[in-house]
Scaffold this motif. Structure first.
Motif, PDB file in Angstrom:
ATOM      1  N   ALA A  58       0.985  -1.166   0.020  1.00 15.50           N
ATOM      2  CA  ALA A  58       0.116   0.004   0.024  1.00 15.50           C
ATOM      3  C   ALA A  58       0.602   1.066  -0.053  1.00 15.50           C
ATOM      4  N   GLN A  59       1.878   1.329   0.808  1.00 16.64           N
ATOM      5  CA  GLN A  59       2.812   2.486   0.784  1.00 16.64           C
ATOM      6  C   GLN A  59       3.477   2.557  -0.530  1.00 16.64           C
ATOM      7  N   ILE A  60       3.872   1.641  -1.334  1.00 11.20           N
ATOM      8  CA  ILE A  60       4.490   1.906  -2.659  1.00 11.20           C
ATOM      9  C   ILE A  60       3.489   2.196  -3.488  1.00 11.20           C
ATOM     10  N   LYS A  61       2.244   1.735  -3.458  1.00 11.76           N
ATOM     11  CA  LYS A  61       1.371   2.179  -4.362  1.00 11.76           C
ATOM     12  C   LYS A  61       0.835   3.679  -4.110  1.00 11.76           C
ATOM     13  N   GLU A  62       0.660   4.082  -2.790  1.00 12.72           N
ATOM     14  CA  GLU A  62       0.344   5.491  -2.552  1.00 12.72           C
ATOM     15  C   GLU A  62       1.369   6.179  -2.994  1.00 12.72           C
ATOM     16  N   MET A  63       2.515   6.164  -2.976  1.00  8.07           N
ATOM     17  CA  MET A  63       3.637   6.759  -3.431  1.00  8.07           C
ATOM     18  C   MET A  63       3.162   7.337  -4.775  1.00  8.07           C
ATOM     19  N   GLY A  64       3.232   6.390  -5.679  1.00  2.00           N
ATOM     20  CA  GLY A  64       2.771   6.501  -7.149  1.00  2.00           C
ATOM     21  C   GLY A  64       3.901   7.268  -7.977  1.00  2.00           C
ATOM     22  N   ASP A  65       5.170   7.428  -7.580  1.00  4.94           N
ATOM     23  CA  ASP A  65       6.304   8.212  -8.306  1.00  4.94           C
ATOM     24  C   ASP A  65       7.498   7.152  -8.143  1.00  4.94           C
ATOM     25  N   TRP A  66       8.597   7.555  -8.467  1.00  6.67           N
ATOM     26  CA  TRP A  66       9.751   7.009  -8.653  1.00  6.67           C
ATOM     27  C   TRP A  66      10.143   6.604  -7.354  1.00  6.67           C
ATOM     28  N   GLU A  81       8.346  -6.457   8.127  1.00 10.75           N
ATOM     29  CA  GLU A  81       7.490  -5.731   9.180  1.00 10.75           C
ATOM     30  C   GLU A  81       7.231  -4.408   8.973  1.00 10.75           C
ATOM     31  N   VAL A  82       6.449  -3.765   9.568  1.00 11.60           N
ATOM     32  CA  VAL A  82       6.199  -2.356   9.555  1.00 11.60           C
ATOM     33  C   VAL A  82       6.285  -1.829  10.878  1.00 11.60           C
ATOM     34  N   LYS A  83       7.321  -1.105  11.189  1.00  7.62           N
ATOM     35  CA  LYS A  83       7.475  -0.418  12.502  1.00  7.62           C
ATOM     36  C   LYS A  83       7.086   1.094  12.614  1.00  7.62           C
ATOM     37  N   TRP A  84       6.980   1.478  13.842  1.00  7.08           N
ATOM     38  CA  TRP A  84       7.032   2.802  14.079  1.00  7.08           C
ATOM     39  C   TRP A  84       6.038   3.725  13.388  1.00  7.08           C
ATOM     40  N   ARG A  85       4.703   2.950  13.403  1.00  7.79           N
ATOM     41  CA  ARG A  85       3.569   3.601  12.787  1.00  7.79           C
ATOM     42  C   ARG A  85       2.800   4.479  13.793  1.00  7.79           C
ATOM     43  N   LYS A  86       2.655   5.781  13.344  1.00  5.45           N
ATOM     44  CA  LYS A  86       2.230   6.744  14.223  1.00  5.45           C
ATOM     45  C   LYS A  86       1.690   7.929  13.169  1.00  5.45           C
ATOM     46  N   PRO A  87       0.969   8.912  13.960  1.00  2.94           N
ATOM     47  CA  PRO A  87       0.373   9.721  13.138  1.00  2.94           C
ATOM     48  C   PRO A  87       1.304  10.795  12.407  1.00  2.94           C
ATOM     49  N   ALA A 114       1.664   9.433   8.899  1.00  4.43           N
ATOM     50  CA  ALA A 114       0.499   9.049   8.299  1.00  4.43           C
ATOM     51  C   ALA A 114       0.024   7.417   8.740  1.00  4.43           C
ATOM     52  N   MET A 115       0.400   6.955   9.875  1.00  9.87           N
ATOM     53  CA  MET A 115       0.398   5.681  10.154  1.00  9.87           C
ATOM     54  C   MET A 115       0.705   4.644   9.309  1.00  9.87           C
ATOM     55  N   SER A 116       1.554   4.920   8.287  1.00  9.97           N
ATOM     56  CA  SER A 116       1.865   4.115   7.412  1.00  9.97           C
ATOM     57  C   SER A 116       3.479   3.355   7.960  1.00  9.97           C
ATOM     58  N   GLY A 117       3.870   3.888   8.806  1.00 18.89           N
ATOM     59  CA  GLY A 117       5.351   3.136   9.312  1.00 18.89           C
ATOM     60  C   GLY A 117       6.506   3.013   8.424  1.00 18.89           C
TER      61      GLY A 117
END
Length: 146
Positions: free
Chosen positions: A20-28, A50-56, A59-62
């Motif tokens: 989801a992070q990769i898709k959300e970036m949508g750029d290089w 793993e995904v760590k350090w998710r916080k506001p 954007a909760m993406s970690g």
């Protein structure tokens, strides 16, 4: 009390969160992170995502983290670079001189990949395998593998 979206996010697998992070970036940067992730998995098919350090504040993406008998590296995206930070990078041989960031510390070392950077795939895979070997060598007897 959590809302439904927060609860659903916690249930998602780390691999899906990274997708989801990769898709959300949508750029290089997304393309670069996807390529680096693929190389990490090629080098060590047993790697754990793993995904760590998710916080506001992020954007909760970690932060994507790859581990095998301990942390290998993290993958962070910035405006001008995708950064792979190796947890024990200062202890790794780097004959191809891939490390180009965080060189002053006693523990970590990083590689910044700016837009258009060419990846030395074989050297990166060798560095990942060296990090896995270092983790395995420093693993305490009787400690569970991660």
């Amino acid at each position: 009390m959590q809302n439904v979206n927060e609860s659903a996010m916690e249930e998602e697998s780390p691999s899906l969160l990274i997708d989801a992070q990769i898709k959300e970036m949508g750029d290089w940067r997304g393309e670069m992170l996807a390529r680096l992730r693929s190389l990490i998995k090629q080098a060590d098919p047993e790697v754990i995502e793993e995904v760590k350090w998710r916080k506001p504040s992020n954007a909760m993406s970690g932060v994507p983290v790859w581990s095998h008998d301990g942390m290998i590296c993290t993958g962070e995206t910035y405006k001008n670079a995708v950064k792979l930070t190796f947890a024990k990078g200062a202890s790794l041989e780097d004959p191809s001189h891939l490390f180009n960031s965080s060189l002053e510390g006693n523990t970590r070392r990083a590689i910044d990949f700016p837009e258009g950077a060419k990846i030395d795939e074989e050297a990166l895979k060798a560095l990942i395998l060296a990090a896995v070997a270092l983790n395995a060598a420093s693993k305490k007897p009787g400690k569970k593998s991660s």
